[in-house]
Write a protein that holds these residues in place. Structure first.
Motif, PDB file in Angstrom:
ATOM      1  N   ASP A  55      26.909 -15.889  -5.423  1.00 57.98           N
ATOM      2  CA  ASP A  55      25.625 -15.988  -6.100  1.00 57.98           C
ATOM      3  C   ASP A  55      24.564 -15.442  -5.144  1.00 57.98           C
ATOM      4  O   ASP A  55      24.419 -15.947  -4.022  1.00 57.98           O
ATOM      5  N   PRO A  56      23.816 -14.410  -5.541  1.00 59.25           N
ATOM      6  CA  PRO A  56      22.787 -13.850  -4.653  1.00 59.25           C
ATOM      7  C   PRO A  56      21.772 -14.881  -4.154  1.00 59.25           C
ATOM      8  O   PRO A  56      21.224 -14.737  -3.062  1.00 59.25           O
ATOM      9  N   ASP A 109      11.129  -1.971  -4.411  1.00 56.11           N
ATOM     10  CA  ASP A 109      12.335  -1.822  -5.224  1.00 56.11           C
ATOM     11  C   ASP A 109      13.466  -2.657  -4.648  1.00 56.11           C
ATOM     12  O   ASP A 109      13.567  -2.848  -3.452  1.00 56.11           O
ATOM     13  N   GLY A 110      14.284  -3.184  -5.511  1.00 50.73           N
ATOM     14  CA  GLY A 110      15.407  -3.989  -5.054  1.00 50.73           C
ATOM     15  C   GLY A 110      14.976  -5.382  -4.637  1.00 50.73           C
ATOM     16  O   GLY A 110      13.843  -5.810  -4.848  1.00 50.73           O
ATOM     17  N   MET A 111      15.897  -6.101  -4.024  1.00 55.63           N
ATOM     18  CA  MET A 111      15.632  -7.473  -3.601  1.00 55.63           C
ATOM     19  C   MET A 111      15.652  -7.532  -2.079  1.00 55.63           C
ATOM     20  O   MET A 111      16.687  -7.311  -1.457  1.00 55.63           O
ATOM     21  N   ARG A 112      14.515  -7.803  -1.507  1.00 62.71           N
ATOM     22  CA  ARG A 112      14.395  -7.920  -0.060  1.00 62.71           C
ATOM     23  C   ARG A 112      13.829  -9.289   0.266  1.00 62.71           C
ATOM     24  O   ARG A 112      12.911  -9.765  -0.400  1.00 62.71           O
ATOM     25  N   ILE A 120      16.328  -9.112   5.137  1.00 65.86           N
ATOM     26  CA  ILE A 120      17.624  -8.918   4.484  1.00 65.86           C
ATOM     27  C   ILE A 120      17.447  -8.132   3.194  1.00 65.86           C
ATOM     28  O   ILE A 120      16.659  -8.499   2.326  1.00 65.86           O
ATOM     29  N   GLU A 121      18.204  -7.062   3.102  1.00 62.45           N
ATOM     30  CA  GLU A 121      18.294  -6.282   1.867  1.00 62.45           C
ATOM     31  C   GLU A 121      19.427  -6.927   1.074  1.00 62.45           C
ATOM     32  O   GLU A 121      20.586  -6.901   1.491  1.00 62.45           O
ATOM     33  N   VAL A 122      19.091  -7.559  -0.036  1.00 62.58           N
ATOM     34  CA  VAL A 122      20.078  -8.275  -0.832  1.00 62.58           C
ATOM     35  C   VAL A 122      20.564  -7.354  -1.955  1.00 62.58           C
ATOM     36  O   VAL A 122      19.765  -6.715  -2.627  1.00 62.58           O
ATOM     37  N   HIS A 123      21.868  -7.305  -2.139  1.00 56.63           N
ATOM     38  CA  HIS A 123      22.497  -6.466  -3.163  1.00 56.63           C
ATOM     39  C   HIS A 123      23.157  -7.378  -4.197  1.00 56.63           C
ATOM     40  O   HIS A 123      24.357  -7.671  -4.105  1.00 56.63           O
ATOM     41  N   PRO A 124      22.383  -7.855  -5.200  1.00 61.03           N
ATOM     42  CA  PRO A 124      22.892  -8.851  -6.149  1.00 61.03           C
ATOM     43  C   PRO A 124      24.170  -8.433  -6.871  1.00 61.03           C
ATOM     44  O   PRO A 124      25.099  -9.242  -6.993  1.00 61.03           O
ATOM     45  N   ASP A 125      24.238  -7.207  -7.362  1.00 58.59           N
ATOM     46  CA  ASP A 125      25.427  -6.776  -8.105  1.00 58.59           C
ATOM     47  C   ASP A 125      26.671  -6.774  -7.218  1.00 58.59           C
ATOM     48  O   ASP A 125      27.749  -7.207  -7.637  1.00 58.59           O
TER      49      ASP A 125
END
Length: 159
Positions: A128-129, A149-152, A115-120
């Protein structure tokens, strides 16, 4: 058989995916938005011409194009599949996708999630992420961050 089932908001992007040499005739590509429920018409606005990502999708988006929502649970039930691996990268819709998949998660869970999480974008939706991992952990998954990079998140079913 190792079939691929893919979803995207944009028919043009599905064409790009379809042309990938690793896919064979057993790939099913659906133009639709993965969400908590099926059958809702929403709008989406592409980020920019030639860019392969979407900035907005939802009931309030009026510019761009319209697409119908589909829950992963409804899809799996309709086509009678039990996925082994689920990859989610839907620009802030990660929690909606998981909520629309909960019956399958509890009855016939996939072995892995990527899962590629997109917090913003999740926060813009009032989510809430951290709930991405919480939902998976409640269903018996062990979650770990994938470096880069990013949240995975890589989630492995252990229960």
């Amino acid at each position: 058989a190792n079939a691929v089932h893919g979803f995207d908001l944009d028919q043009e992007r599905l064409g790009i995916v379809r042309s990938h040499p690793s896919l064979h005739d057993d790939a099913t590509l659906i133009c639709g938005a993965i969400s908590t429920t099926s059958g809702q018409t929403i709008g989406y606005a592409p980020r920019s011409t030639g860019h392969l990502s979407t900035t907005q999708a939802g009931e309030t988006v009026e510019s761009g194009q319209k697409v119908v929502t589909l829950s992963l649970d409804d899809y799996c039930s309709t086509v009678n599949i039990s996925p082994d691996i689920v990859k989610i990268d839907i620009e802030g819709g990660e929690i909606d996708a998981l909520r629309g998949f909960e019956p399958t998660l509890s009855e016939d869970p996939p072995k892995h999630f990527l899962i590629e999480v997109h917090p913003d974008l999740l926060r813009e939706r009032g989510e809430d992420p951290k709930n991405v991992e919480m939902i998976l952990e409640e269903q018996g998954y062990k979650c770990e961050q994938i470096p880069g990079d990013g949240m995975r998140v890589h989630a492995t079913y252990i229960s």
